[in-house]
Design an enzyme around this catalytic site. Structure first.
Site, PDB file in Angstrom:
ATOM      1  N   ARG A 130       0.832  -1.211   0.000  1.00  0.00           N
ATOM      2  CA  ARG A 130       0.000   0.000   0.000  1.00  0.00           C
ATOM      3  C   ARG A 130       0.863   1.257   0.000  1.00  0.00           C
ATOM      4  O   ARG A 130       0.570   2.219  -0.724  1.00  0.00           O
ATOM      5  CB  ARG A 130      -0.943  -0.003   1.210  1.00  0.00           C
ATOM      6  CG  ARG A 130      -1.804   1.249   1.330  1.00  0.00           C
ATOM      7  CD  ARG A 130      -2.909   1.069   2.347  1.00  0.00           C
ATOM      8  NE  ARG A 130      -3.872   0.091   1.905  1.00  0.00           N
ATOM      9  CZ  ARG A 130      -4.879   0.345   1.078  1.00  0.00           C
ATOM     10  NH1 ARG A 130      -5.043   1.576   0.590  1.00  0.00           N
ATOM     11  NH2 ARG A 130      -5.717  -0.601   0.735  1.00  0.00           N
ATOM     12  N   TYR A 158      -5.404  -5.934  -6.679  1.00  0.00           N
ATOM     13  CA  TYR A 158      -5.327  -4.561  -7.168  1.00  0.00           C
ATOM     14  C   TYR A 158      -6.647  -3.813  -7.246  1.00  0.00           C
ATOM     15  O   TYR A 158      -6.653  -2.603  -7.445  1.00  0.00           O
ATOM     16  CB  TYR A 158      -4.618  -4.560  -8.523  1.00  0.00           C
ATOM     17  CG  TYR A 158      -3.169  -4.975  -8.389  1.00  0.00           C
ATOM     18  CD1 TYR A 158      -2.243  -4.103  -7.841  1.00  0.00           C
ATOM     19  CD2 TYR A 158      -2.747  -6.251  -8.749  1.00  0.00           C
ATOM     20  CE1 TYR A 158      -0.918  -4.480  -7.677  1.00  0.00           C
ATOM     21  CE2 TYR A 158      -1.422  -6.635  -8.589  1.00  0.00           C
ATOM     22  CZ  TYR A 158      -0.515  -5.745  -8.049  1.00  0.00           C
ATOM     23  OH  TYR A 158       0.796  -6.134  -7.879  1.00  0.00           O
ATOM     24  N   PHE A 447       3.961  -7.706 -18.780  1.00  0.00           N
ATOM     25  CA  PHE A 447       5.017  -6.914 -18.137  1.00  0.00           C
ATOM     26  C   PHE A 447       4.871  -7.007 -16.629  1.00  0.00           C
ATOM     27  O   PHE A 447       3.891  -7.516 -16.112  1.00  0.00           O
ATOM     28  CB  PHE A 447       4.995  -5.458 -18.608  1.00  0.00           C
ATOM     29  CG  PHE A 447       3.683  -4.748 -18.400  1.00  0.00           C
ATOM     30  CD1 PHE A 447       3.497  -3.955 -17.285  1.00  0.00           C
ATOM     31  CD2 PHE A 447       2.643  -4.863 -19.318  1.00  0.00           C
ATOM     32  CE1 PHE A 447       2.288  -3.270 -17.085  1.00  0.00           C
ATOM     33  CE2 PHE A 447       1.442  -4.196 -19.144  1.00  0.00           C
ATOM     34  CZ  PHE A 447       1.274  -3.406 -18.023  1.00  0.00           C
TER      35      PHE A 447
END
Length: 447
Positions: A130, A158, A447
């Site tokens: 966080r 997420y 990625f």
């Protein structure tokens, strides 16, 4: 990508970590110690091979091309333990680079791409992720970047930071014994396909991907490592080249290369199978022609690909549609709107109209009431006063809007899922009419 697990509770202990950010690069031809130890920590988190000094130097050179910035969380004022990694090794890692996202209408939107997110198991549930992501997103917003993006190893992390699933990819199996039959054989025989050295793919990758990226709605920029991945020359898990990767190039009618496929045998599979490493088709006819080539491989009965689009022309081109099988569909690209007016105004729209929405954002970056008015496919987005003078027609979180942004989900589905509230009757349908897209988004980049 991330190895952090979603915490159900948080330990209220003090935060004993220092966050340090630095560029991935060589200094005077050498790897800085912080870069080396950060890279080792990432490899630990993703269970990759322990990188050698030579590997780390190669990584740093490629990451400098991308302008990658790395963050580590370092334990401060704590005693060391004999034999354990010392405080010079980060207990958590995080990195970003900036590319762009194809949002339609010829627009490539600047995007903040997050990667290499790990938290050491012995330091989880202490607020490290966080702290890293909150600080990073705030800095990206301040820098004028309207959108953040990532691909996630864990699916439940997420959403609480405002990210939403924006594209999907399919895992497919294509039966190829005796060749792939096509409804229109001529459509799969345009141009010429020839075998090439995989190193040729490494050298052609950037130019061909740029063409594919510019033409593909939902495509996001690739990092420099992709030249090696596509050509079988290595990846972040290992820089050892794969000797069994093969490649073929597609040439258009003028003899110019406009696509390629790299592939390798799947030695664990039955029946005999080749799996696609990378496939890029920039020219008309290149996609089906490359599949036609794969179907012609001797001794092979099946071709698999883990990055197929949800709406795949190949499925409808094949005479035997049942020979095309989806074995799985997964969330792929996750987006997180940081600047709602900039992101919404950049996107292309197929229909004109107007709607007013309320966006909730746990981090505050995109929250507010916004009027979206589309004329001739272009949106004008206005922030409205929140004094009760403007009543929103729909209310949703930034995660939900980020998923709807490229058309991954409709407002009516989100409403049925309990993730969106209709403040005025029919507002979800009006939103869907406004945000409808003629094509499905597809990204070919991990990625």
């Amino acid at each position: 990508m991330s190895t952090e697990r979603d915490p159900s509770t948080r330990n209220p202990r003090p935060f004993p970590y220092e966050l340090r950010t630095f560029p991935m690069r060589l200094v005077d031809g050498k790897v800085p110690d912080e870069v080396a130890k950060w890279t080792q920590a990432v490899a630990l988190g993703f269970y990759g091979n322990a990188p050698t000094a030579e590997d780390i130097a190669k990584f740093a050179v490629m990451e400098e091309v991308d302008g990658r910035m790395s963050t580590g969380a370092y334990l401060t004022d704590a005693p060391g333990h004999a034999g354990a990694w010392g405080p010079e090794y980060p207990v958590a890692t995080y990195a970003y680079h900036r590319k762009n996202l194809n949002v339609g209408g010829g627009t490539l939107l600047p995007v903040h791409q997050i990667t290499a997110v790990t938290v050491r198991p012995s330091h989880r549930r202490r607020g490290i992720l966080r702290a890293m992501i909150s600080s990073d997103l705030a800095q990206a917003k301040a820098a004028g970047i309207p959108m953040a993006a990532l691909t996630a190893s864990e699916a439940v992390i997420y959403g609480r930071f405002g990210f939403g699933v924006a594209t999907h990819v399919c895992q497919v199996e294509v039966a190829s014994r005796g060749g792939i039959g096509f409804h229109n054989p001529a459509a799969a025989a345009r141009g010429t396909v020839e075998v090439a050295d995989p190193l040729t793919v490494r050298d052609l990758h950037n130019g061909i991907f740029a063409r594919v990226h510019a033409a593909t709605f939902g495509s996001i920029g690739r990092h420099d490592m992709y030249r090696l991945i596509a050509s079988g020359q290595g990846n972040y898990a290992s820089l050892e080249p794969s000797r069994n990767v093969r490649a073929a190039l597609h040439y258009d009618a003028a003899g110019a290369v406009d696509g390629y496929v790299s592939y390798q045998p799947d030695e664990s599979a039955t029946p005999p199978t080749v799996k696609i490493v990378d496939l890029l088709a920039a020219g008309e006819g290149a996609y089906l022609a490359l599949w036609n080539y794969l179907g012609s491989l001797d001794l092979i009965e099946r071709v698999t690909w883990d990055m197929a689009p949800e709406a795949d022309p190949l499925e409808w081109a094949m005479a035997a549609k049942r020979d095309y099988k989806r074995t799985g569909t997964e969330d792929h690209l996750w987006l997180r709107i940081l600047d709602a007016p900039a992101a919404l105004a950049a996107r292309s729209y197929a229909a004109d109209g107007r709607i007013t929405i309320h966006i909730g954002d746990p981090l505050g970056h995109a929250s507010g009431i916004f009027s979206i008015e589309v004329a001739h496919g272009t949106a004008t987005v206005t922030r409205c006063r929140e004094d009760g003078s403007v009543a929103p027609e729909l209310s949703m979180g930034v995660s939900e809007l980020s998923s709807a942004y490229l058309g991954a989900v409709t407002a009516r589905i989100l409403q049925a899922a309990g993730r969106l509230r209709e403040e005025m009757p029919g507002a979800a349908a009006r939103f869907d009419a406004l945000f409808a897209l003629p094509v499905a988004a597809h990204s070919l980049t991990n990625f």
